[in-house]
Scaffold this active site. Sequence first.
Site, mmCIF file in Angstrom:
data_model
loop_
_atom_site.group_PDB
_atom_site.id
_atom_site.type_symbol
_atom_site.label_atom_id
_atom_site.label_comp_id
_atom_site.label_asym_id
_atom_site.label_seq_id
_atom_site.Cartn_x
_atom_site.Cartn_y
_atom_site.Cartn_z
ATOM 1 N N ILE A 13 0.572 -1.144 -0.448
ATOM 2 C CA ILE A 13 0.215 -0.188 0.353
ATOM 3 C C ILE A 13 0.759 1.376 0.193
ATOM 4 C CG2 ILE A 13 -0.346 0.808 2.753
ATOM 5 C CD1 ILE A 13 -2.947 0.504 -0.009
ATOM 6 N N ARG A 36 11.001 -2.712 8.255
ATOM 7 C CA ARG A 36 12.476 -4.324 8.586
ATOM 8 C C ARG A 36 12.524 -4.780 6.984
ATOM 9 N NH1 ARG A 36 8.126 -8.029 11.705
ATOM 10 N NH2 ARG A 36 6.548 -7.059 10.967
ATOM 11 N N LYS A 89 -5.768 2.942 6.942
ATOM 12 C CA LYS A 89 -6.975 2.398 8.137
ATOM 13 C C LYS A 89 -6.664 0.361 8.102
ATOM 14 C CE LYS A 89 -8.665 -0.523 5.411
ATOM 15 N NZ LYS A 89 -8.218 -1.568 4.391
ATOM 16 N N ASP A 167 -10.767 -6.437 6.163
ATOM 17 C CA ASP A 167 -10.170 -5.551 5.792
ATOM 18 C C ASP A 167 -9.970 -5.067 4.852
ATOM 19 O OD1 ASP A 167 -6.722 -4.277 6.003
ATOM 20 O OD2 ASP A 167 -7.598 -4.345 3.722
#
Lengths: 310, 310
Positions: A13, A36, A89, A167
């Site tokens: 995203i 990471r 979100k 989601d």
Amino acid sequence: MTIRLGIVGVGKIARDQHLPAIAANPHFDLVAAASRHASVDGIASFATIEEMLAGVPDLDAVSICTPPGGRSDIVRAAIAAGKHVMIEKPPGATVSEVVALEQLAADAGVTLFATWHSREASGVDAARDWLADKQVTSVAISWREDIRVWHPGQDWILGPGGFGVFDPGINALSIVTKILPTELSVESGALHVPDGRESPIAATVQMRCGNGAPGRVDLDFLQTGPQSWDIVVETTAGTLTLRDGGKTLSIDGKGAAEGGGIDEGEYPRLYARFAELVPSAGRDVDLRPLQLVADAYLVAHRVVADPFEF
Amino acid sequence: MTIRLGIVGVGKIARDQHLPAIAANPHFDLVAAASRHASVDGIASFATIEEMLAGVPDLDAVSICTPPGGRSDIVRAAIAAGKHVMIEKPPGATVSEVVALEQLAADAGVTLFATWHSREASGVDAARDWLADKQVTSVAISWREDIRVWHPGQDWILGPGGFGVFDPGINALSIVTKILPTELSVESGALHVPDGRESPIAATVQMRCGNGAPGRVDLDFLQTGPQSWDIVVETTAGTLTLRDGGKTLSIDGKGAAEGGGIDEGEYPRLYARFAELVPSAGRDVDLRPLQLVADAYLVAHRVVADPFEF
């Protein structure tokens, strides 16, 4: 004022939406990234937010794009360092966690912006305006997409606290809570959880509007072929239909016929809003979409579905 | 003013607690009951709230003691008839449902009192007062009771939306949200759901206080022998312990040593509060305990436990 921005979580995203939107907004100067497993070419990159905050102490703001699990610690670190914060979100793993973050941001005098990108889709404001004086008689959400296309290999999404099909489904809930002139509440539901996974791959939720009108949510993560992100609101004055995730509005079948794909204006509008909030340390945190998901989990019947592998 | 009261749901909690508390309070005149399978001697009894409202139209108020599933329709019927409403805990099946009811009650100008009986236990106010100026360093809840003793044959409690071990556990959450000088949020957890059932028979929840201090909730519905309903709050100024469901308070081991059994003053104090609220149509609805349960369901890992039969 230029806002010196750091981004945390350089995944799909971030690359697809955040980085282009930031690059196109003159209010922001992206100077650091923490991730990471990834970096952003040409800017200082770090493995963790703590290292980023230490390494680039003059950051003004942080945009957080990591999955919701574990995000609370990241937001706390940013607020503790006095940074303004924007969050992808859903804004957190639980409602109470985000309530706590909002209090911390208020105490620290920094912005907390819990974004809902689908609310920025091009048909949403007009839908809200049309519905403002209408009497709603029913609401139907149908959100059907292919998890393998939109979340390839993202096992966390079906793990505990991963939200599963909520989601994407929470995008629909973010739209309806913005456009409806009446509040929604959760009455019952069914969560279909693949054997061996923790979060639903399909769900139905029965809701009720404040005026008593029924609402129904159908979510499916296994839709192949044409995808659908549709909201239909029946009123005593006609039927409003929002298709393509809030992009395409029609009333009684008449209206914009364009469609297909994500509205490319969503993330630019989110960053424009963030740039508005930062100078006054404003907060914009609406937890109703997350509340409806938590309520669905609380009350729903659970069904074991077929095992799922990406 | 005497409040003409109807009671809905004549089950164990109504007979054990509500009827004696109503009988002892001169502000209330119990004139009707609605219950599918039970009646109350000496007063008009009906099968449903609709029949009760039609049969005794001059009721002032309704006290609702049915299980949380389906209670929303009952509360709506009472509010629509202009009655003041008191609800057993938990106040509804979902947070959003109760938010909607509160709005309806406000629009109708009637009382809505979402009760939390454990907050009325005799040690709770003193615990709140002692903690008010303390720095909390940890919170531990241990709520272990025998479902067969306290909920004999109540299959609904392990069904969808039945709350399972959170039905007693929410009592602990109602106490800590009253006594702590800091807000709690849910971080993670584990729900142990018996094979073939829908709601947990045991649970652990990791929480965090607004100041960052950790909280832990241990709930068990299979505790035989001595039962425990204990809250321990560590602070920089000493350790507060509330035992017996909020009844017995001690600081650093010193304090009231009495214990055992339910505090018989809880329900009389609830009805005293309801009598205070009705004349001004006041509302008293604190959803934080229910929010914490919804959040635990949203984020928790699920574990299949051994099958359970009463």
